[in-house]
Motif scaffolding. Structure first.
Motif, PDB file in Angstrom:
ATOM      1  N   ARG A 122      38.466  59.865  70.735  1.00 12.76           N
ATOM      2  CA  ARG A 122      39.370  59.407  69.673  1.00 12.76           C
ATOM      3  C   ARG A 122      40.827  59.578  70.090  1.00 12.76           C
ATOM      4  O   ARG A 122      41.664  58.694  69.875  1.00 12.76           O
ATOM      5  CB  ARG A 122      39.095  60.173  68.374  1.00 12.76           C
ATOM      6  CG  ARG A 122      37.839  59.699  67.646  1.00 12.76           C
ATOM      7  CD  ARG A 122      37.804  60.253  66.233  1.00 12.76           C
ATOM      8  NE  ARG A 122      37.646  61.709  66.226  1.00 12.76           N
ATOM      9  CZ  ARG A 122      36.472  62.329  66.237  1.00 12.76           C
ATOM     10  NH1 ARG A 122      35.351  61.626  66.253  1.00 12.76           N
ATOM     11  NH2 ARG A 122      36.409  63.640  66.224  1.00 12.76           N
ATOM     12  N   MET A 123      41.146  60.718  70.688  1.00 13.38           N
ATOM     13  CA  MET A 123      42.521  60.971  71.108  1.00 13.38           C
ATOM     14  C   MET A 123      42.930  60.019  72.227  1.00 13.38           C
ATOM     15  O   MET A 123      44.048  59.498  72.246  1.00 13.38           O
ATOM     16  CB  MET A 123      42.674  62.420  71.567  1.00 13.38           C
ATOM     17  CG  MET A 123      44.111  62.802  71.926  1.00 13.38           C
ATOM     18  SD  MET A 123      45.242  62.633  70.514  1.00 13.38           S
ATOM     19  CE  MET A 123      46.794  63.114  71.285  1.00 13.38           C
ATOM     20  N   HIS A 126      43.891  56.782  70.776  1.00 16.55           N
ATOM     21  CA  HIS A 126      45.225  56.860  70.181  1.00 16.55           C
ATOM     22  C   HIS A 126      46.309  56.772  71.261  1.00 16.55           C
ATOM     23  O   HIS A 126      47.327  56.080  71.095  1.00 16.55           O
ATOM     24  CB  HIS A 126      45.363  58.163  69.403  1.00 16.55           C
ATOM     25  CG  HIS A 126      46.755  58.452  68.930  1.00 16.55           C
ATOM     26  ND1 HIS A 126      47.376  57.726  67.942  1.00 16.55           N
ATOM     27  CD2 HIS A 126      47.655  59.385  69.339  1.00 16.55           C
ATOM     28  CE1 HIS A 126      48.600  58.200  67.744  1.00 16.55           C
ATOM     29  NE2 HIS A 126      48.790  59.202  68.585  1.00 16.55           N
ATOM     30  N   GLN A 129      47.028  53.309  72.443  1.00 18.18           N
ATOM     31  CA  GLN A 129      47.851  52.573  71.488  1.00 18.18           C
ATOM     32  C   GLN A 129      49.320  52.964  71.624  1.00 18.18           C
ATOM     33  O   GLN A 129      50.215  52.113  71.590  1.00 18.18           O
ATOM     34  CB  GLN A 129      47.367  52.840  70.063  1.00 18.18           C
ATOM     35  CG  GLN A 129      45.989  52.266  69.768  1.00 18.18           C
ATOM     36  CD  GLN A 129      45.523  52.594  68.360  1.00 18.18           C
ATOM     37  OE1 GLN A 129      46.323  52.879  67.488  1.00 18.18           O
ATOM     38  NE2 GLN A 129      44.225  52.568  68.137  1.00 18.18           N
ATOM     39  N   VAL A 130      49.561  54.268  71.780  1.00 19.52           N
ATOM     40  CA  VAL A 130      50.935  54.740  71.960  1.00 19.52           C
ATOM     41  C   VAL A 130      51.531  54.129  73.226  1.00 19.52           C
ATOM     42  O   VAL A 130      52.682  53.675  73.244  1.00 19.52           O
ATOM     43  CB  VAL A 130      50.960  56.282  72.033  1.00 19.52           C
ATOM     44  CG1 VAL A 130      52.348  56.793  72.438  1.00 19.52           C
ATOM     45  CG2 VAL A 130      50.564  56.883  70.686  1.00 19.52           C
ATOM     46  N   GLN A 147      46.851  66.111  77.023  1.00 16.05           N
ATOM     47  CA  GLN A 147      45.451  65.744  76.916  1.00 16.05           C
ATOM     48  C   GLN A 147      44.691  66.097  78.200  1.00 16.05           C
ATOM     49  O   GLN A 147      43.533  66.535  78.160  1.00 16.05           O
ATOM     50  CB  GLN A 147      45.329  64.246  76.610  1.00 16.05           C
ATOM     51  CG  GLN A 147      43.903  63.734  76.433  1.00 16.05           C
ATOM     52  CD  GLN A 147      43.286  64.071  75.088  1.00 16.05           C
ATOM     53  OE1 GLN A 147      43.713  65.017  74.427  1.00 16.05           O
ATOM     54  NE2 GLN A 147      42.286  63.322  74.679  1.00 16.05           N
TER      55      GLN A 147
END
Length: 410
Positions: A122-123, A126, A129-130, A147
């Motif tokens: 999930r991270m 994200h 997208q960033v 991360q």
């Protein structure tokens, strides 16, 4: 030096630094405001993220009178922080190398726990997208590094099943490679994609593996190793055939392979690959995930146009590229990188026709977009354009455009 000074030098925001250390942002605010200090159990992690030794961190946190001035000078002489960008780069490579080793190391699933890999996935989604939304891609480095630290810890400690964590590693390594590639660090990008392919293969994730091979081929294309790129992309197409037939992976591989064939001057092979890529329109449902696989066929017009430029089929190229600009204007969400590439190609057509007006119209706009976005990719494309501008002699406007492109790259 203070925690705040060091954090900013490394490109961390308070939020990303807090995430990397594993504390609340307000805690970081209290540390930087002098209201509290990291407790002894927290200090090893703080030192690791700040890329300092524990002794250097303790000295920095100590009252000024506790550290004699000569000792501070000596420490600065021998253990200075170095160039922040280079330190971030080296730490990135270190983290990926360690995580890559853990990803292919057998793990005792009896000791593994569930759930961790889902959080990483999930991270990672994200972060993609960033990355896509960021105009300055290098600004994403700190949070991706955080991360990587977390993934490294999970792999080392066995917090999750081997396969899902390998998948998360293959995903994250590709994003790290994208950051390096956009910054023109081809060796770093190649190393990242190689680790991504290894982790993806270990996870049995064929589409993820194929995407790593595709991204690796972009490095070969950038360094003009066109036959190597064509071979890698052929392998990617074969790997993708074993993946999810509802995804666009094999079509993306074909689209990029068309570029390699175009550079090799093979029109027929290029057309075959483009036609294969066009079959993405026959797929139903969600053909890409917006992260490690973003190809959905929406940019095939610009891809086809770019290939025709390479093959010197100028009329075919111009029609396809103008369609691409009309179909996906910047106001509707087309990325700076994509639009910049189309503009450079249209300027290149003008150069081949010795049409200075067309060169200036599209070249100047591409330069503006490169400045606004900081995109290394658009800058590289502009550099390739300058090679086409030598036929204009002493044309003042063309000379100024070349000079501005040179300043941008410098």
């Amino acid at each position: 030096m203070s925690i705040a000074t060091r954090r900013k030098a490394l490109g961390f925001t308070q939020e990303s630094f807090a995430f990397a250390v594993g504390v609340d942002r307000r805690t970081v605010g209290r540390w930087e405001g002098g209201k509290s200090k990291p407790q002894p159990p927290q200090r090893p992690k703080v030192a690791e993220v700040l890329q300092m030794s524990l002794g250097e961190l303790d000295a920095m946190l100590a009252p000024a009178e506790v550290v004699p001035q000569p000792e501070r000078v000596a420490s600065g002489d021998h253990h200075g922080p170095g160039d922040p960008d280079d330190m971030i780069r080296r730490e990135f490579l270190h983290l990926m190398a360690v995580s890559g080793a853990f990803a292919v190391m057998p793990m005792d699933d009896a000791d593994a726990t569930e759930g961790g890999a889902d959080n990483f996935e999930r991270m990672n989604g994200h972060l993609w997208q960033v990355y896509q939304l960021a105009r300055a891609k290098h600004s994403v480095y700190p949070v991706v590094q955080s991360q990587l630290v977390a993934l490294n810890d999970a792999l080392r400690d066995g917090r999750g099943q081997t396969g899902p964590l390998c998948f998360a590693a293959g995903d994250l390594f590709q994003l790290a490679g994208e950051l390096a590639f956009d910054a023109n660090r081809y060796s770093d990008a190649a190393a990242s994609y190689s680790l991504a392919a290894s982790a993806s293969k270990e996870a049995g994730a064929y589409d993820l593996w194929a995407c790593a091979l595709i991204r690796s081929a972009y490095v070969d294309l950038s360094e003009r190793r066109y036959q190597n790129a064509a071979d890698s992309l052929g392998a990617a197409r074969r790997v993708a055939l074993r993946g999810d037939t509802s995804l666009a992976t094999k079509h993306w591989a074909a689209a990029v392979q068309a570029e390699a064939f175009a550079w090799l001057g093979d029109f027929d092979a290029c057309e075959e690959a483009l036609d294969e890529a066009q079959k993405v329109s026959n797929l139903n449902g969600q053909v890409s995930n917006g992260g490690w696989l973003r190809f959905d066929g929406s940019r095939l017009a610009e891809e086809r146009g770019a290939r025709y430029v390479q093959l010197n089929r100028l009329d075919l190229a111009e029609a396809a590229l103008k369609d691409a600009l009309d179909l996906a204007p910047l106001a509707a969400g087309q990325s700076f990188r994509r639009r910049g590439a189309v503009l450079v190609d249209l300027a290149a057509i003008g150069a081949k026709r010795r049409d200075s007006e067309q060169v200036m119209q599209y070249g100047a706009e591409a330069l503006r977009l490169a400045r606004a976005s900081g995109s290394g990719y658009v800058a590289r494309r502009l550099l390739s354009l300058t090679a086409e501008l030598g036929t204009f002699g002493r044309d003042r406007r063309i000379a100024e455009l070349k000079a501005e492109i040179g300043t941008l790259l410098a």
